[in-house]
Design an enzyme around this catalytic site. Structure first.
Site, short mmCIF file in Angstrom:
data_model
loop_
_atom_site.label_atom_id
_atom_site.label_comp_id
_atom_site.label_asym_id
_atom_site.label_seq_id
_atom_site.Cartn_x
_atom_site.Cartn_y
_atom_site.Cartn_z
N LYS A 170 0.83 -1.22 0.00
CA LYS A 170 0.00 0.00 0.00
C LYS A 170 0.86 1.26 0.00
O LYS A 170 0.51 2.26 -0.62
CB LYS A 170 -0.94 0.02 1.20
CG LYS A 170 -2.08 -0.97 1.04
CD LYS A 170 -3.22 -0.70 2.00
CE LYS A 170 -4.40 -1.60 1.66
NZ LYS A 170 -5.53 -1.45 2.56
N LYS A 222 -4.41 -7.83 -6.95
CA LYS A 222 -5.71 -8.28 -6.45
C LYS A 222 -6.79 -7.22 -6.71
O LYS A 222 -6.47 -6.03 -6.77
CB LYS A 222 -5.62 -8.68 -4.98
CG LYS A 222 -5.88 -7.60 -4.00
CD LYS A 222 -5.93 -8.11 -2.58
CE LYS A 222 -6.01 -6.91 -1.66
NZ LYS A 222 -7.20 -6.76 -0.89
N LYS A 238 -11.00 -2.41 -3.45
CA LYS A 238 -11.93 -1.26 -3.39
C LYS A 238 -11.23 0.02 -3.77
O LYS A 238 -11.83 0.92 -4.33
CB LYS A 238 -12.41 -1.05 -1.94
CG LYS A 238 -13.27 -2.07 -1.35
CD LYS A 238 -13.62 -1.59 0.06
CE LYS A 238 -13.59 -2.71 1.07
NZ LYS A 238 -12.30 -2.87 1.73
#
Ligand code: AQP
Length: 339
Positions: free
Chosen positions: A118, A201, A204
């Site tokens: 991230k 992956k 959202k």
């Protein structure tokens, strides 16, 4: 080895950090519903304190929190059978999160791959909360002495860290407060990939809306996203080995298998030799038929936000009844003077 026999209890959560995706649904919520219906005590949370580890627009966060609660219910979670609430309403999460961050070692945290994924090259600009997130996740689980945690593949490392934190706490304070919870990662859909890049992956928070199917997408949008999903020019293989170096093809077959509750082998037996031009519309129809009743029910529930807030408030009260005595035991074990 623990002497205590902990009651079997399931805990899991999802961040209200955007629209619930097909990946969250197949990898997590569908499993939550299955576990609810086995008779084990189940606690499911909208983990809003995790969502704010990255920027969230305040008005959007409220809406996303209610929308995720609506999605849980529309997918089959029954607030009478499961405890359903948003994390920030039970203060034990944040309190225990701090205590456990004092047990967690920096070396353990530095190994967490999700933070590296991230943060990318911008680690210096990330919040301290994003880095500390796994200690709060450990608190979410351990505040309920949960023994089983259904998650997708990407969360396995965090549940394993939770076991290490629980074991260190028990050892350091010579207590048996925490069980060592097990990750439950089962089925064909433990890692649904982006529709635009088979090596990433489905998420959202992916900047590309075309990379994912949102549970709120309408039939045309779902069909268009599947039609435009990245694939290769070859036809589908008849054997599973034929998917090994074809991540995008594998992903679409996986999605088909998970939506129709069948195996990859069975899907390939049916569609082996067919082109994507044939397979994609059939997959789109399956997805629309499966998701339309859920998104319709979500829209119905979202028309009454007061009722959603009532359900979350009621769940929070029930969750607090379980978490408070656990937190008291923790405070007692570490020597904190309480009332
Ligand atoms: N692509 C996926 N396939 C299967 N399972 C998935 N999960 C997430 N993505 C996939 C599972 O969904 C649960 C909730 O995840 P989360 O909201 O706590 O955070 P996440 O894992 O980081 O999910 P996202 O969608 O990628 O959210 P953002 O973009 O906000 O980070 C977990 O059980 C997870 O394994």
């Amino acid at each position: 080895m623990s002497e205590v026999n902990f009651k079997k209890r399931v805990f899991s959560g999802i961040q209200p950090s955007g629209n619930l995706t097909l990946g969250n649904y197949l990898g997590a919520v569908k499993r939550f519903v299955e576990m609810q219906n086995t008779g084990i005590e189940t606690i499911y949370c909208v983990v809003d304190l995790h969502a704010i580890t990255v920027w969230q627009d305040p008005a959007a966060l409220k809406n996303q929190t209610r929308e995720l609660a609506a999605a849980y219910i529309a997918c089959g979670l029954d607030p009478k059978k499961s405890i359903l609430f948003n994390q920030s309403q039970v203060s034990a999460h944040a309190e225990l999160g701090w205590i456990l961050s004092c047990v967690t070692r920096l070396g353990w945290m530095n190994r967490m791959t999700q933070f590296k994924d991230k943060a990318g090259k911008n680690a210096e600009k990330m919040s301290l909360g994003l880095y500390a997130y796994p200690a709060l996740m450990a608190a979410d689980i351990l505040a309920y002495q949960a023994t089983h945690v259904p998650v997708g593949e990407d969360q396995k490392q965090h549940v394993e860290l939770t076991r290490d934190i629980a074991a260190k706490f028990n050892h350091d304070f010579k207590s048996e407060v925490f069980p060592l919870p097990e990750p439950i990662i089962e089925g064909t859909a433990t890692r649904i990939m982006s529709l635009r890049d088979g090596s990433k992956k489905m998420s959202k928070s992916d900047p590309s809306d075309k990379s994912r199917i949102n549970m709120t997408d309408n039939a045309d949008t779902i069909a268009s996203k599947i039609r435009k999903a990245k694939t290769d020019p070859d036809s589908l293989p008849s054997e599973i080995e034929g998917l090994s170096s074809r991540p995008e093809a594998r992903n679409l077959v996986n999605i088909y298998a998970a939506l129709s509750d069948t195996s990859i082998t069975a899907v390939l037996q049916e569609f082996g030799g067919q082109q994507f031009g044939t397979f994609k519309p059939i997959l789109a129809e399956l997805a629309v038929n499966h998701l339309a009743p859920i998104s319709n029910e979500m829209a119905r529930l979202m028309a009454d936000p007061t009722e959603i807030d009532r359900i979350l408030g009621d769940g929070a009260q029930r969750a607090n009844i379980i978490a408070s005595p656990v937190l008291e035991k923790v405070k007692n074990a570490i020597g904190i003077v309480a009332r």
